[in-house]
Enzyme design. Structure first.
Site, PDB file in Angstrom:
ATOM      1  N   GLU A   1      -5.650  -4.922  10.576  1.00 24.42           N
ATOM      2  CA  GLU A   1      -4.615  -3.919  10.800  1.00 24.42           C
ATOM      3  C   GLU A   1      -4.909  -3.176  12.096  1.00 24.42           C
ATOM      4  O   GLU A   1      -5.717  -2.235  12.106  1.00 24.42           O
ATOM      5  CB  GLU A   1      -4.584  -2.921   9.640  1.00 24.42           C
TER       6      GLU A   1
ATOM      7  N   SER B   1       3.228  -2.124  10.459  1.00 27.29           N
ATOM      8  CA  SER B   1       4.681  -2.190  10.680  1.00 27.29           C
ATOM      9  C   SER B   1       5.296  -3.551  10.334  1.00 27.29           C
ATOM     10  O   SER B   1       6.172  -4.048  11.043  1.00 27.29           O
ATOM     11  CB  SER B   1       5.024  -1.787  12.116  1.00 27.29           C
TER      12      SER B   1
ATOM     13  N   GLU C   1      -6.902   4.637   7.947  1.00 27.00           N
ATOM     14  CA  GLU C   1      -6.670   6.068   7.686  1.00 27.00           C
ATOM     15  C   GLU C   1      -7.910   6.702   7.055  1.00 27.00           C
ATOM     16  O   GLU C   1      -8.211   7.872   7.282  1.00 27.00           O
ATOM     17  CB  GLU C   1      -5.425   6.235   6.800  1.00 27.00           C
TER      18      GLU C   1
ATOM     19  N   HIS D   1      -9.638   1.221   4.873  1.00 28.30           N
ATOM     20  CA  HIS D   1      -8.362   1.364   5.577  1.00 28.30           C
ATOM     21  C   HIS D   1      -8.564   2.288   6.786  1.00 28.30           C
ATOM     22  O   HIS D   1      -9.341   3.240   6.718  1.00 28.30           O
ATOM     23  CB  HIS D   1      -7.308   1.937   4.628  1.00 28.30           C
TER      24      HIS D   1
ATOM     25  N   ASN E   1       0.865  -1.182   0.000  1.00 27.81           N
ATOM     26  CA  ASN E   1       0.000   0.000   0.000  1.00 27.81           C
ATOM     27  C   ASN E   1       0.903   1.234   0.000  1.00 27.81           C
ATOM     28  O   ASN E   1       1.504   1.558   1.018  1.00 27.81           O
ATOM     29  CB  ASN E   1      -0.887  -0.051   1.253  1.00 27.81           C
TER      30      ASN E   1
ATOM     31  N   GLY F   1       2.243   2.298  10.845  1.00 24.45           N
ATOM     32  CA  GLY F   1       3.185   3.402  10.693  1.00 24.45           C
ATOM     33  C   GLY F   1       3.857   3.822  11.984  1.00 24.45           C
ATOM     34  O   GLY F   1       4.505   4.856  12.045  1.00 24.45           O
TER      35      GLY F   1
ATOM     36  N   LYS G   1       0.106   4.280  -0.323  1.00 24.23           N
ATOM     37  CA  LYS G   1      -0.534   5.466   0.284  1.00 24.23           C
ATOM     38  C   LYS G   1      -0.312   6.707  -0.592  1.00 24.23           C
ATOM     39  O   LYS G   1      -0.261   6.592  -1.809  1.00 24.23           O
ATOM     40  CB  LYS G   1      -0.027   5.651   1.723  1.00 24.23           C
TER      41      LYS G   1
HETATM   42  P1  PGA Z   1       2.679   0.303   7.746  1.00 26.71           P
HETATM   43  O1  PGA Z   1       1.224   0.482   7.089  1.00 26.71           O
HETATM   44  O2  PGA Z   1       3.244  -0.994   7.182  1.00 26.71           O
HETATM   45  O3  PGA Z   1       3.459   1.493   7.319  1.00 26.71           O
HETATM   46  O4  PGA Z   1       2.484   0.214   9.223  1.00 26.71           O
HETATM   47  C1  PGA Z   1       0.367  -0.604   6.910  1.00 26.71           C
HETATM   48  C2  PGA Z   1      -0.914  -0.136   6.252  1.00 26.71           C
HETATM   49  O5  PGA Z   1      -1.403   0.942   6.588  1.00 26.71           O
HETATM   50  O6  PGA Z   1      -1.483  -0.827   5.388  1.00 26.71           O
END
Ligand code: PGA
Length: 260
Positions: free
Chosen positions: A169, A215, A99, A97, A11, A175, A13
């Site tokens: 997640e 992560s 976010e 997601h 992803n 992140g 982003k």
């Molecule tokens: P990250 O993000 O690996 O940077 O923690 C995962 C995601 O949001 O899909």
């Protein structure tokens, strides 16, 4: 449970110009020739979808969008529909997601409409669920997950469910550099599979692909994927460099082969 090929989605982003995205995709395609045992999906930003699709042609790497709107077309300034994304070459769509839930007010009802829109267009949804840190600390993790499954998959039958990938997640792990331990992740993954079995039956639940995200790095991917109910990853930060993304994929393949 039959061994499924590990499913690794990147992803990207809101990162990368078109040229950068094409370069990264090309590096991943090149490395993937040696990794036929994994299913690899890349989710660039909208602007790079078409360009990246050209790079992925003639490879087994597939394309995903990071979001969509549920209407097919109309006066919805700034939105993009499932048929448009299919036209741009997407086989998958990331939906719900955290976010999007956190910053753009997405609800389980909206997630449900988006899943149905993706399915109507013949595109596979990757549906994200997960608890916040406050919810985990209040001991509400399993309730939150159950509610997200109930609301997100409302009115979706077993036939359609076969096309859906679920991604767990935990919001506190995205992140932040804080990964769920393999044990913490497995506990929730097995709860998700149990809920899916209640809704769709044991067979479809066992076949379902359930990804972990938050992560994921080369150093933790083997241990995570060694867990029984973890079938792959949704990778954010570590998917922005070909080397770390490929290393995660290699570790996932190794873990999958050793899984009973
Ligand atoms: P990250 O993000 O690996 O940077 O923690 C995962 C995601 O949001 O899909």
């Amino acid at each position: 449970m039959a061994n499924k090929p590990p499913f690794i989605a990147g992803n990207w982003k809101m990162h990368l110009t078109i040229a950068e995205a094409k370069n990264l995709a090309a590096a991943i395609v090149k490395a993937c020739v040696d990794l036929p045992e994994a299913e690899i999906v890349l989710a660039p930003p909208f602007t790079a979808l078409h360009g990246v699709k050209k790079v992925l042609e003639d490879s087994s790497v597939q394309l995903a969008a990071q979001n969509l709107f549920w209407e097919e077309k109309g006066a919805f300034t700034g939105e993009i529909s499932a048929p448009m994304l299919k036209d741009a070459g997407c086989q998958y769509m990331i939906i719900g997601h955290s976010e999007r839930r956190q910053y753009f007010g997405e609800t389980d009802d909206g997630v449900n409409r988006k899943i149905k829109a993706a399915l109507r267009s013949g595109v596979f949804p990757i549906v994200c669920i997960g608890e916040t840190l406050a919810e985990r600390e209040r001991g509400e993790t399993m309730d939150v997950i159950s509610q997200q499954i109930r609301g997100g998959l409302e009115g979706i039958g077993a036939g359609d469910f076969k096309s859906i990938v679920v991604a767990y997640e935990p919001v506190w792990a995205i992140g932040t550099g804080k990964t769920a331990t393999p044990g913490q992740a497995e506990e929730v993954h097995s709860h998700i599979r149990e809920k899916l079995a209640q809704k769709y039956g044991i067979g479809p639940a066992e076949c379902a692909i359930i990804l972990y995200g938050g992560s994921v790095k080369p150093a933790n991917s083997f241990a995570l994927l060694s867990e029984k109910n973890i079938d792959g990853f949704l990778v954010g930060g570590a998917s922005l460099e070909a080397e770390s993304f490929i290393q995660i994929t290699r570790e996932a393949i190794r873990a999958s082969k050793e899984k009973k």
